[in-house]
Design an enzyme around this catalytic site. Sequence first.
Site, PDB file in Angstrom:
ATOM      1  N   CYS A  41      32.922 -21.303 -29.312  1.00 26.59           N
ATOM      2  CA  CYS A  41      33.333 -22.675 -29.645  1.00 26.59           C
ATOM      3  C   CYS A  41      33.702 -22.853 -31.121  1.00 26.59           C
ATOM      4  O   CYS A  41      34.744 -23.438 -31.442  1.00 26.59           O
ATOM      5  CB  CYS A  41      32.239 -23.648 -29.256  1.00 26.59           C
ATOM      6  SG  CYS A  41      30.605 -23.127 -29.772  1.00 26.59           S
ATOM      7  N   HIS A  74      30.865 -30.097 -32.626  1.00 27.25           N
ATOM      8  CA  HIS A  74      30.511 -29.314 -33.809  1.00 27.25           C
ATOM      9  C   HIS A  74      31.380 -29.759 -34.996  1.00 27.25           C
ATOM     10  O   HIS A  74      32.510 -30.216 -34.816  1.00 27.25           O
ATOM     11  CB  HIS A  74      30.807 -27.824 -33.591  1.00 27.25           C
ATOM     12  CG  HIS A  74      29.947 -27.149 -32.576  1.00 27.25           C
ATOM     13  ND1 HIS A  74      28.835 -27.714 -31.994  1.00 27.25           N
ATOM     14  CD2 HIS A  74      30.050 -25.892 -32.045  1.00 27.25           C
ATOM     15  CE1 HIS A  74      28.287 -26.847 -31.157  1.00 27.25           C
ATOM     16  NE2 HIS A  74      29.015 -25.739 -31.154  1.00 27.25           N
TER      17      HIS A  74
END
Length: 349
Positions: A130, A243
């Site tokens: 990710c 994130h």
Amino acid sequence: MSKTYRVAILGATGAVGTEFLELLASRQFPLADLKLLASPRSAGRTIQFAGESLPVEAVSEAAFNNVDIVLASAGGSTSKLWAAKAVAAGAVVIDNSSAFRMEPNVPLVVPEVNPQAAFTHQGIIANPNCTTILMAVAVWPLHQVEPVQRIVAATYQSASGAGARAMEEMKEQAQAILQGEEAKTEIFPYPLAFNLFTHNSKLNELGYCEEEMKMVNETRKIFANPEMRITATCVRVPVLRAHSEAINLEFGSPFPVAKAKEILSQSPGVKLVEDWQANYFPMPMEASGKDDVLVGRIREDISNPNGLELWLSGDQIRKGAALNAVQIAELLVKENLPSPPELAVSGKN
Ligand code: A2P
């Protein structure tokens, strides 16, 4: 009539699996059939999809019969156990785990960066980590104009990266702490609520954790630049989903900030988010549920005339995982792949 495809989701009950379902519906993926696979724990559960109640099956060899595409997000060991069996049954596996990412015959694909790599697959296509995907989407357009010579990244990674149960654990910890009770830990090694800790993946002899080395090695593979100088510090923060990353880029000569903003404002998968008057820049709460990687706070590095600083937030479950994998599936479908006979050929290569 346009062609439709038989899809199986391995890990359908998880955080990324749930997002696969949402994306297949909202992006109107040409589905002929959808099979939901998970561990035996979930067998017998049903999940709503497009107004239908679909059963969850325990993964088995037979489950991959008559499947064209497997979207897998059930962890590395599960992928290692089942991916080859799915390929042998004639499916293309788009795998979100780290199990195959660095294997030379497995393409590692970010559709905004190296879409052509998807077509070199031999049955398995890997979805990058990710943090790597989010960074690649933001850095690649600049790298195309002026090669990046060095990347220094620091990440601020949400609970979602550790899965659905980790998100629940952080919520429970927050409630416990607010009630003056002890925060229990099961998935995470330490309490994450009201805390942070450096990424708890395995450390190597140089002191880098696996997550940091994924950013280094995967970015090199995706950018087809095995020597690229990259360093990272990965940190888990008490954010539920999405994130963030602070990224320092070094070029061979000064890269004007205005030019970087112009490029990024037109780059696929990127949304420039900056209001300098209001001190308003990308935030994980605003990136959650969004497809684009939010990029902003682009400024000259005052310590290096050839450097740029930027800040990004991106939905880890969406672009950092499920969306990227579904985009890869869409690439294949656009080129009318995989059809079972062509797959049989590519599976043998
Ligand atoms: P289950 O819910 O049955 O445990 P997350 O990343 O959110 O933790 O989700 C992990 C996903 O992977 C879940 O759907 C989970 O199913 C699935 N999974 C975990 N272990 C296995 C396994 N051994 N075989 C198949 N699926 C698994």
